[in-house]
Design a protein around this motif. Structure first.
Motif, mmCIF file in Angstrom:
data_model
loop_
_atom_site.group_PDB
_atom_site.id
_atom_site.type_symbol
_atom_site.label_atom_id
_atom_site.label_comp_id
_atom_site.label_asym_id
_atom_site.label_seq_id
_atom_site.Cartn_x
_atom_site.Cartn_y
_atom_site.Cartn_z
ATOM 1 N N GLY A 1 -5.077 -66.769 -23.420
ATOM 2 C CA GLY A 1 -6.104 -66.454 -22.758
ATOM 3 C C GLY A 1 -7.776 -66.267 -22.909
ATOM 4 N N MET A 2 -7.963 -66.993 -24.397
ATOM 5 C CA MET A 2 -9.348 -67.737 -25.027
ATOM 6 C C MET A 2 -9.880 -69.069 -24.703
ATOM 7 N N ASP A 3 -9.143 -69.506 -23.417
ATOM 8 C CA ASP A 3 -9.304 -71.346 -22.772
ATOM 9 C C ASP A 3 -10.394 -72.210 -23.647
ATOM 10 N N ASP A 4 -11.247 -71.673 -24.143
ATOM 11 C CA ASP A 4 -12.056 -73.180 -24.759
ATOM 12 C C ASP A 4 -12.583 -72.701 -26.091
ATOM 13 N N GLY A 5 -12.171 -71.487 -26.401
ATOM 14 C CA GLY A 5 -12.871 -71.107 -27.366
ATOM 15 C C GLY A 5 -12.950 -72.161 -28.310
ATOM 16 N N ILE A 6 -13.262 -72.101 -29.629
ATOM 17 C CA ILE A 6 -13.922 -72.211 -30.671
ATOM 18 C C ILE A 6 -12.435 -72.535 -31.724
ATOM 19 N N ARG A 7 -11.442 -72.224 -31.904
ATOM 20 C CA ARG A 7 -10.655 -72.404 -32.313
ATOM 21 C C ARG A 7 -9.559 -73.742 -32.008
ATOM 22 N N PHE A 8 -10.468 -73.926 -30.562
ATOM 23 C CA PHE A 8 -9.250 -74.946 -29.833
ATOM 24 C C PHE A 8 -9.655 -75.924 -30.431
ATOM 25 N N ILE A 9 -11.497 -76.630 -30.705
ATOM 26 C CA ILE A 9 -11.592 -77.820 -30.602
ATOM 27 C C ILE A 9 -10.915 -78.586 -30.354
ATOM 28 N N ASN A 10 -10.574 -78.287 -32.638
ATOM 29 C CA ASN A 10 -10.319 -79.645 -32.857
ATOM 30 C C ASN A 10 -9.156 -79.599 -33.524
ATOM 31 N N ALA A 11 -8.573 -78.794 -32.536
ATOM 32 C CA ALA A 11 -6.685 -78.600 -32.752
ATOM 33 C C ALA A 11 -5.826 -79.840 -32.574
ATOM 34 N N GLN B 1 -8.335 -64.444 -40.241
ATOM 35 C CA GLN B 1 -8.048 -65.647 -39.384
ATOM 36 C C GLN B 1 -7.129 -66.109 -39.010
ATOM 37 N N ASP B 2 -7.022 -66.884 -38.076
ATOM 38 C CA ASP B 2 -6.031 -68.448 -37.427
ATOM 39 C C ASP B 2 -5.615 -69.342 -39.268
ATOM 40 N N ILE B 3 -4.425 -69.654 -38.885
ATOM 41 C CA ILE B 3 -4.319 -70.248 -40.572
ATOM 42 C C ILE B 3 -3.268 -71.660 -39.647
ATOM 43 N N TYR B 4 -3.648 -72.736 -40.780
ATOM 44 C CA TYR B 4 -2.873 -74.200 -40.748
ATOM 45 C C TYR B 4 -1.797 -73.517 -40.727
ATOM 46 N N TYR B 5 -1.039 -74.343 -39.995
ATOM 47 C CA TYR B 5 0.505 -74.581 -40.701
ATOM 48 C C TYR B 5 0.884 -76.201 -41.131
ATOM 49 N N THR B 6 0.286 -76.495 -41.126
ATOM 50 C CA THR B 6 0.330 -78.235 -41.316
ATOM 51 C C THR B 6 -1.114 -78.908 -41.744
ATOM 52 N N THR B 7 0.052 -79.963 -42.144
ATOM 53 C CA THR B 7 -1.424 -80.999 -43.118
ATOM 54 C C THR B 7 -1.439 -82.632 -41.977
ATOM 55 N N SER B 8 -1.459 -83.017 -42.161
ATOM 56 C CA SER B 8 -1.980 -83.684 -41.000
ATOM 57 C C SER B 8 -2.669 -84.926 -40.508
ATOM 58 N N PRO B 9 -2.837 -85.611 -40.625
ATOM 59 C CA PRO B 9 -4.070 -87.374 -41.176
ATOM 60 C C PRO B 9 -4.894 -87.089 -39.891
ATOM 61 N N THR B 10 -4.274 -86.494 -38.439
ATOM 62 C CA THR B 10 -4.949 -86.359 -36.819
ATOM 63 C C THR B 10 -5.462 -85.440 -37.255
ATOM 64 N N PRO C 1 -7.331 -71.806 -44.167
ATOM 65 C CA PRO C 1 -8.189 -70.902 -42.357
ATOM 66 C C PRO C 1 -8.717 -71.481 -41.685
ATOM 67 N N VAL C 2 -8.459 -71.932 -40.703
ATOM 68 C CA VAL C 2 -9.081 -72.323 -39.279
ATOM 69 C C VAL C 2 -10.493 -71.956 -39.537
#
Length: 292
Positions: A12-22, A94-103, A113-114
């Protein structure tokens, strides 16, 4: 396990900052692809759902189902509290990363935390996830005028974030439903603190909530007496200038809930106990009365 949104639009938070580099990660068993971080808002809502399901089961006379939902909620709560709360000089959920990825463009690792303090964190208060101590940290951050307590109302992201924009949809502008979640959460914890005997801190929570509500209805266009500007989709958090779609139902619905507070006797008694006075009434279009 914990959950994550599949995409920004789903939240519902379409373009929120947390989604920029997800980025996305795929579950090898279910083959479902989701964003590479667990979301505090989604998991807080699911926790609250379990509490509500338990209450519904009791009403229906199904004690075994009530016990099951309560047990699940009890088991989930401490995990949410320890996992999503980020203790810093500006404490926040805050949201929390659950993976470690080179991408991952931000080169974050699992468990970090994100780097976004946003309105998704308000859910930890509204859904009663936070401990009393964690809630006090959140309240301190929300009351910071350089981050959240802006002239009109709470933004959807901290003003300190480099991607913040005053009129940038979910990257900073105010959405009234999210303000209401934060406001209601502060009132919930004011009551909890009062019941725990911590009256002084409870008053600070109640005062912050009252200030947020007062600013919203005093400084926003369309909220005051004889102001015919329709309720809008979102607003500039400093000026209260309406942005986006007009006659927006999310905004209207939450204004109605704020109005209804004035007729809630239990809330009124809480106000009296905490020593807060109701401010002067203001008329809103349609001859309804809104007390702020």
């Amino acid at each position: 396990g914990l959950c994550s949104w599949t995409e920004g639009m789903e939240s519902g938070m379409d373009d929120g900052i947390r989604f920029i580099n997800a980025t996305h990660a795929t579950n090898q068993t279910s083959h479902v692809s989701a964003l590479n971080f667990h979301s505090i808002d989604l998991n807080a809502y699911l926790y609250r759902d379990k509490r509500i399901m338990a209450k519904m089961a009791l009403v229906l006379g199904n004690s075994s189902a009530a016990q099951m939902w309560t047990a699940q909620a009890d088991a989930l709560l401490p995990r949410l509290q320890s996992y999503f709360f980020v203790q810093s000089s500006e404490p926040f959920f805050q949201d929390i990363y659950y993976t470690t990825s080179p991408t991952n463009l931000q080169r974050r690792t699992a468990g970090q935390p994100v780097p976004v303090q946003g309105c998704e964190g308000y859910a930890a208060l509204f859904c009663e996830v936070a401990t009393l101590t964690q809630a006090q940290g959140m309240a301190t951050t929300l009351g910071d005028p350089s981050r959240f307590l802006l002239n009109f109302s709470l933004p959807t992201a901290s003003m300190a974030n480099p991607n913040f924009g005053l009129e940038s949809y979910w990257k900073g502008s105010t959405w009234i439903d999210q303000v209401w979640f934060a406001y209601t959460g502060l009132r919930i914890y004011a009551s909890k603190l009062s019941n725990a005997g911590n009256i002084a801190v409870a008053k600070r929570f109640s005062s912050l909530a009252a200030e947020i509500k007062h600013r919203t209805f005093t400084n926003g266009q369309g909220f005051g007496a004889n102001d015919t500007v329709p309720f809008n989709e979102h607003y500039n958090p400093e000026t209260g200038r309406p942005i986006g779609a007009q006659h927006f139902s999310w905004t209207a619905a939450h204004v109605l809930m704020w109005t209804g507070e004035e007729f809630d006797k239990e809330l009124f008694q809480t106000q009296l106990r905490l020593g807060h006075e109701t401010l002067a009434p203001h008329a809103i279009p349609g001859n309804s009365m809104l007390f702020i």
